[in-house]
Design a protein around this motif. Structure first.
Motif, PDB file in Angstrom:
ATOM      1  N   GLN A  64     -15.503  38.437  -6.448  1.00 16.44           N
ATOM      2  CA  GLN A  64     -15.989  39.785  -6.722  1.00 16.44           C
ATOM      3  C   GLN A  64     -15.230  40.783  -5.843  1.00 16.44           C
ATOM      4  O   GLN A  64     -14.802  40.459  -4.733  1.00 16.44           O
ATOM      5  CB  GLN A  64     -17.486  39.871  -6.461  1.00 16.44           C
ATOM      6  CG  GLN A  64     -18.326  39.018  -7.393  1.00 16.44           C
ATOM      7  CD  GLN A  64     -18.154  39.409  -8.852  1.00 16.44           C
ATOM      8  OE1 GLN A  64     -18.117  40.581  -9.194  1.00 16.44           O
ATOM      9  NE2 GLN A  64     -18.038  38.408  -9.713  1.00 16.44           N
ATOM     10  N   ASP A  65     -15.061  41.987  -6.329  1.00 13.74           N
ATOM     11  CA  ASP A  65     -14.257  42.983  -5.617  1.00 13.74           C
ATOM     12  C   ASP A  65     -14.720  43.207  -4.181  1.00 13.74           C
ATOM     13  O   ASP A  65     -13.906  43.350  -3.265  1.00 13.74           O
ATOM     14  CB  ASP A  65     -14.284  44.312  -6.377  1.00 13.74           C
ATOM     15  CG  ASP A  65     -13.298  44.320  -7.534  1.00 13.74           C
ATOM     16  OD1 ASP A  65     -12.462  43.401  -7.597  1.00 13.74           O
ATOM     17  OD2 ASP A  65     -13.362  45.241  -8.362  1.00 13.74           O
ATOM     18  N   ALA A  66     -16.044  43.227  -3.973  1.00 10.68           N
ATOM     19  CA  ALA A  66     -16.557  43.478  -2.621  1.00 10.68           C
ATOM     20  C   ALA A  66     -16.136  42.365  -1.669  1.00 10.68           C
ATOM     21  O   ALA A  66     -15.735  42.625  -0.523  1.00 10.68           O
ATOM     22  CB  ALA A  66     -18.080  43.594  -2.657  1.00 10.68           C
ATOM     23  N   SER A  86     -12.310  42.650  -1.117  1.00 12.14           N
ATOM     24  CA  SER A  86     -11.958  43.822  -0.303  1.00 12.14           C
ATOM     25  C   SER A  86     -12.153  43.533   1.176  1.00 12.14           C
ATOM     26  O   SER A  86     -11.319  43.885   2.018  1.00 12.14           O
ATOM     27  CB  SER A  86     -12.812  45.024  -0.724  1.00 12.14           C
ATOM     28  OG  SER A  86     -12.528  45.394  -2.047  1.00 12.14           O
ATOM     29  N   GLU A  87     -13.256  42.887   1.486  1.00 13.20           N
ATOM     30  CA  GLU A  87     -13.510  42.534   2.880  1.00 13.20           C
ATOM     31  C   GLU A  87     -12.460  41.556   3.384  1.00 13.20           C
ATOM     32  O   GLU A  87     -11.960  41.674   4.505  1.00 13.20           O
ATOM     33  CB  GLU A  87     -14.909  41.927   3.013  1.00 13.20           C
ATOM     34  CG  GLU A  87     -15.286  41.585   4.450  1.00 13.20           C
ATOM     35  CD  GLU A  87     -16.688  41.020   4.570  1.00 13.20           C
ATOM     36  OE1 GLU A  87     -17.049  40.602   5.684  1.00 13.20           O
ATOM     37  OE2 GLU A  87     -17.407  40.996   3.544  1.00 13.20           O
ATOM     38  N   LEU A  88     -12.102  40.596   2.532  1.00  8.69           N
ATOM     39  CA  LEU A  88     -11.099  39.609   2.910  1.00  8.69           C
ATOM     40  C   LEU A  88      -9.766  40.273   3.227  1.00  8.69           C
ATOM     41  O   LEU A  88      -9.086  39.910   4.192  1.00  8.69           O
ATOM     42  CB  LEU A  88     -10.940  38.590   1.768  1.00  8.69           C
ATOM     43  CG  LEU A  88      -9.810  37.575   1.903  1.00  8.69           C
ATOM     44  CD1 LEU A  88     -10.123  36.572   3.006  1.00  8.69           C
ATOM     45  CD2 LEU A  88      -9.583  36.842   0.584  1.00  8.69           C
ATOM     46  N   ALA A  89      -9.377  41.255   2.403  1.00  7.52           N
ATOM     47  CA  ALA A  89      -8.057  41.857   2.541  1.00  7.52           C
ATOM     48  C   ALA A  89      -7.949  42.822   3.702  1.00  7.52           C
ATOM     49  O   ALA A  89      -6.846  43.113   4.175  1.00  7.52           O
ATOM     50  CB  ALA A  89      -7.692  42.584   1.242  1.00  7.52           C
ATOM     51  N   THR A  90      -9.073  43.344   4.202  1.00 11.75           N
ATOM     52  CA  THR A  90      -9.004  44.410   5.199  1.00 11.75           C
ATOM     53  C   THR A  90      -9.604  44.055   6.554  1.00 11.75           C
ATOM     54  O   THR A  90      -9.448  44.818   7.508  1.00 11.75           O
ATOM     55  CB  THR A  90      -9.738  45.657   4.664  1.00 11.75           C
ATOM     56  OG1 THR A  90     -11.096  45.315   4.344  1.00 11.75           O
ATOM     57  CG2 THR A  90      -9.051  46.177   3.410  1.00 11.75           C
ATOM     58  N   GLN A  91     -10.282  42.919   6.672  1.00 13.74           N
ATOM     59  CA  GLN A  91     -11.027  42.651   7.895  1.00 13.74           C
ATOM     60  C   GLN A  91     -10.157  42.231   9.071  1.00 13.74           C
ATOM     61  O   GLN A  91     -10.525  42.440  10.219  1.00 13.74           O
ATOM     62  CB  GLN A  91     -12.077  41.562   7.624  1.00 13.74           C
ATOM     63  CG  GLN A  91     -11.497  40.205   7.252  1.00 13.74           C
ATOM     64  CD  GLN A  91     -12.558  39.187   6.892  1.00 13.74           C
ATOM     65  OE1 GLN A  91     -13.740  39.450   7.056  1.00 13.74           O
ATOM     66  NE2 GLN A  91     -12.146  38.027   6.399  1.00 13.74           N
TER      67      GLN A  91
END
Length: 293
Positions: free
Chosen positions: A190-192, A195-200
């Motif tokens: 899921q996008d959420a 997104s967390e994976l890509a930016t954390q």
């Protein structure tokens, strides 16, 4: 089909040998006409009608099972779009929103799945040999085929329509998994979550900036970019191969692809990265490999 073709081959060979058998037979014109009529009726009518009927008795039920006919419960729908020369895979029915990936297809085992296929540029063809027939992927049209994997397994798929210089390098990795594992696979993408994976991870801030500068207009990474020209890279680290089957996904593979992609897959539409230094490409590759849900 193999058995039927073998019988036909043996029959034709026997008749061919019989035709070459030396013999000295005298027949009247009436006898010759009678023999000719037998061959016309037997070989021109009885044989093809019998053969086609036997093939239809086998083929119609098999083809029926691959048609997207109504079922008691609607089957899973997976959309596959052929590009020159890679595969876009979409899961429109995923809870929480559509899931998009590329060059890797995961499907539930033990239940029918409807594949909606189309082409983005030229005619491609979707073919998973161990699961069933092939179907054309036409630009501007959605074709549908129903396939089912009896049990969890891994299958190879291939574009079966000559679609350009990179046609031979257009493979697709297909994995059938139990329904529980399939639902978990979708939930993780899921996008959420992506997104967390890509930016954390702040250690890759430089790579993310380089990606936003050089790659974001073509590629999507959830939470970072929305490009839709090339493959979606939001979960690239979890894939088994790069370049639609050109090379295995392993440590350092993405960096190698970024530096040598025109050599590894000539004619692909990603531009050469001659303007980016090797250290930046290495950093980009290392970050993308961490995108594993």
């Amino acid at each position: 089909m193999l058995g039927f073709a073998t019988i036909v081959l043996i029959g034709v060979t026997v008749v061919w040998l019989y035709a070459f058998k030396p013999r000295n037979v005298e027949r009247t014109p009436a006898q010759e006409r009678r023999i000719a009529r037998r061959w016309i009726i037997g070989g021109g009518l009885v044989l093809p009608i019998t053969s086609v009927t036997a093939l239809l008795m086998f083929g119609v039920p098999a083809g029926q099972r691959m048609l997207p006919l109504p079922l008691g419960e609607p089957p899973e729908v997976i959309e596959v779009i052929g590009h020159q020369w890679w595969w876009e895979v979409r899961y429109p029915g995923a809870e929480g929103g559509e899931v998009v990936t590329a060059n890797q297809l995961v499907m539930p085992a033990g239940e029918p799945v409807d594949f909606h296929v189309s082409g983005a540029d030229v005619i491609h063809a979707f073919w998973v040999p161990r699961l069933g027939g092939k179907i054309d992927m036409l630009p501007g049209r959605v074709n549908k085929i129903r396939l089912e994997a009896d049990e969890p397994a891994v299958f190879g798929a291939q574009c079966a329509e000559l679609c350009g210089v990179g046609h031979a390098h257009m493979h697709l990795y297909v994995e059938a998994v139990p329904r529980e594992a399939f639902d978990a696979w979708l939930a993780a993408r899921q996008d959420a979550e992506l997104s967390e994976l890509a930016t954390q991870d702040t250690t890759h801030d430089g790579a993310r900036e380089a990606f936003a500068t050089h790659c974001a207009s073509c590629h999507q990474v959830a939470g970072v970019s929305q490009g839709d020209v090339g493959p979606n890279l939001s979960d690239i680290g979890s894939r088994t191969m790069l370049g639609a089957g050109v090379m295995a996904m392993e440590e350092g593979a993405v960096s190698q692809w970024l530096q040598q992609h025109q050599t590894l897959k000539p004619g692909n539409k990603m531009p050469a990265h001659d303007d980016i230094d090797k250290d930046t490409l290495d950093a980009l590759g290392a970050w993308l490999e961490t995108l594993t849900p």
